[in-house]
Write a protein that holds these residues in place. Structure first.
Motif, PDB file in Angstrom:
ATOM      1  N   UNK A  43      -0.395  -3.338   6.543  1.00 14.71           N
ATOM      2  CA  UNK A  43      -1.148  -3.332   5.313  1.00 14.71           C
ATOM      3  C   UNK A  43      -1.855  -2.112   4.737  1.00 14.71           C
ATOM      4  N   UNK A  44      -1.697  -1.073   5.497  1.00 11.66           N
ATOM      5  CA  UNK A  44      -2.334   0.270   5.059  1.00 11.66           C
ATOM      6  C   UNK A  44      -1.321   1.411   5.743  1.00 11.66           C
ATOM      7  N   UNK A  45      -1.408   2.539   5.095  1.00  9.90           N
ATOM      8  CA  UNK A  45      -0.840   3.699   5.631  1.00  9.90           C
ATOM      9  C   UNK A  45      -1.503   4.802   5.260  1.00  9.90           C
ATOM     10  N   UNK A  46      -1.342   6.148   6.177  1.00 11.21           N
ATOM     11  CA  UNK A  46      -1.869   7.320   5.957  1.00 11.21           C
ATOM     12  C   UNK A  46      -1.042   8.516   6.282  1.00 11.21           C
TER      13      UNK A  46
ATOM     14  N   UNK B 168       0.886  -1.022   0.103  1.00 10.69           N
ATOM     15  CA  UNK B 168      -0.085   0.062   0.017  1.00 10.69           C
ATOM     16  C   UNK B 168       0.735   1.232  -0.139  1.00 10.69           C
ATOM     17  N   UNK B 169       0.316   2.320  -0.692  1.00  9.83           N
ATOM     18  CA  UNK B 169       1.187   3.475  -0.852  1.00  9.83           C
ATOM     19  C   UNK B 169       0.333   4.909  -0.320  1.00  9.83           C
TER      20      UNK B 169
ATOM     21  N   UNK C 168      -5.916  -4.941  12.226  1.00 10.83           N
ATOM     22  CA  UNK C 168      -5.992  -3.449  11.919  1.00 10.83           C
ATOM     23  C   UNK C 168      -5.848  -3.748  10.526  1.00 10.83           C
ATOM     24  N   UNK C 169      -6.887  -2.946   9.565  1.00  8.35           N
ATOM     25  CA  UNK C 169      -6.567  -2.975   8.083  1.00  8.35           C
ATOM     26  C   UNK C 169      -6.573  -1.781   7.344  1.00  8.35           C
ATOM     27  N   UNK C 170      -6.833  -0.806   8.047  1.00  9.06           N
ATOM     28  CA  UNK C 170      -6.995   0.690   7.594  1.00  9.06           C
ATOM     29  C   UNK C 170      -6.967   1.516   8.422  1.00  9.06           C
TER      30      UNK C 170
ATOM     31  N   UNK D  25       0.630   3.780  10.273  1.00  7.76           N
ATOM     32  CA  UNK D  25       0.504   2.279   9.565  1.00  7.76           C
ATOM     33  C   UNK D  25      -0.443   1.511  10.318  1.00  7.76           C
ATOM     34  N   UNK D  26      -1.433   0.962   9.630  1.00 12.02           N
ATOM     35  CA  UNK D  26      -2.423  -0.236  10.268  1.00 12.02           C
ATOM     36  C   UNK D  26      -1.668  -1.516   9.874  1.00 12.02           C
ATOM     37  N   UNK D  27      -1.458  -2.136  11.093  1.00  8.59           N
ATOM     38  CA  UNK D  27      -0.700  -3.447  11.165  1.00  8.59           C
ATOM     39  C   UNK D  27      -1.610  -4.639  11.412  1.00  8.59           C
ATOM     40  N   UNK D  28      -1.937  -5.291  10.003  1.00  4.12           N
ATOM     41  CA  UNK D  28      -3.002  -6.220  10.404  1.00  4.12           C
ATOM     42  C   UNK D  28      -2.578  -7.382  11.015  1.00  4.12           C
TER      43      UNK D  28
END
Length: 353
Positions: free
Chosen positions: A100-103, A56-57, A154-156, A111-114
């Motif tokens: 899996x996701x970052x913002x 994810x970018x 955590x996915x997003x 970062x959301x760490x699945x």
């Protein structure tokens, strides 16, 4: 002279796109592409495999950021001034597994760490590089689907439109957590949580452009949960669910990403397994949604879906068929029409900038 010629001929400079892919299954890492402003077509210009599994970018301040979705999870920054992304230093550990996701918000990358079921905070320095983890918040709990909800996942993670809150969508606990980021210390303060219907497995959410509603896409059941969002209070309230596949559709369906039109009239969701893009019409006030169509995604296993800022083009990152497909969107009906594709092995994400 170039700008003057551009004005005289009506030509427009290409935009840029960045695509993440899984290096562990044959992907090229982070790819860069030119985007034709008229047709939406992509032309790959370069790539970097310096970071493992950049799934994810996110863009911010002229810098591209990526997660490294590995057991020893990390985040990385890239210079995007040339035809190919160039790493800005080594990847920085997020002190968690499977991001899996970052913002980006408040001068930090989150970062959301699945795998670990947590959110990590990393400060951004003046040159765009990342510092070590300054804060982390771990979720607790689980859900009724034993093989997918045995623990938090955590996915997003993303800021709300007001910038006051950070929301985290957790597939493992059927919940959306609301926190506040302390920009001075780089830590997260818990504020509240919204529990969704057990077993739905929420994956991602998107906000209505007016800011008063949010749409939570569920992975374990192919639905979207329409919610009211109160930015003043930091409270998310579920209003109802809408399917993202036609009634009686056969086979497994695993929704992955949701996007909303800039004018708030339509919502689109990618559905893996069914390999479709769902088209939902939104009520004028954003408080309800209705499935109006389901069209092929142009490949197999659409892991990500991105809408051009103009709302004219949609891009599906089809992981298993190894391509990114773009669509032209009818502004009146919201229906996407396939316009082309480009090969991208193990494609996982696409962002436009």
């Amino acid at each position: 002279m170039g700008d003057r010629q551009e004005e005289q001929t009506g030509a427009r400079r290409p935009g840029r796109a960045y695509i993440g892919s899984f290096t562990s299954t044959g992907g090229l890492g982070v790819l860069a592409a030119d985007v034709d402003p008229g047709t939406g077509a992509l032309d790959i210009t370069g790539s970097s495999d310096a970071v493992a599994d950049p799934s994810f970018l996110a863009l911010g301040g002229g810098v591209l950021y990526a997660v490294s979705e590995t057991e020893n999870g990390a985040a990385a920054a890239f210079d995007i001034g040339g035809p190919a992304p160039i790493p800005l230093g080594a990847p920085v550990p997020v002190d968690a597994a499977g991001p899996t996701h970052l913002a980006l918000t408040g001068g930090h990358v989150l970062t959301a760490n699945y795998t670990s079921g947590s959110v990590s905070v990393l400060p951004r320095t003046a040159d765009g590089t990342l510092g070590p983890v300054s804060g982390q918040l771990r979720h607790e709990g689980g859900g009724p689907v034993a093989d997918r909800q045995e623990a938090p996942h955590a996915h997003q993670v993303l800021p709300d439109p007001s910038g006051r809150w950070v929301l985290t969508v957790d597939l493992g606990t059927d919940s959306v957590t609301v926190t506040a980021l302390d920009a001075a210390t780089g830590t997260l303060r818990p504020h509240g949580a919204t529990t969704l219907r057990p077993g739905t497995g929420p994956r991602h959410l998107a906000f209505h452009p007016a800011g008063g509603h949010a749409y939570v896409l569920n992975e374990l059941e192919p639905t979207v949960t329409v919610c009211r969002w109160d930015a003043a209070a930091g409270v998310l309230t579920p209003l109802g669910e809408t399917p993202v596949v036609p009634e009686g559709a056969p086979g497994a369906r695993y929704p992955s990403e949701v996007v909303v039109a800039p004018d708030g009239r339509f919502l689109w969701a990618a559905v893996r397994g069914a390999d479709t893009l769902a088209v939902l019409a939104l009520a004028e006030d954003g408080a309800s949604a209705r499935l109006v169509a389901s069209v092929p995604c142009g490949g197999q296993w659409p892991r990500d879906l991105t809408l051009a800022p103009s709302g004219r083009h949609l891009y599906a990152a089809n992981e298993r068929s190894g391509d990114v497909t773009w669509f032209t969107v009818d502004p009146e009906t919201g229906l996407p029409e396939r316009a082309g594709s480009v090969p991208v092995p193990s494609a996982s994400c696409i962002v436009l900038g």
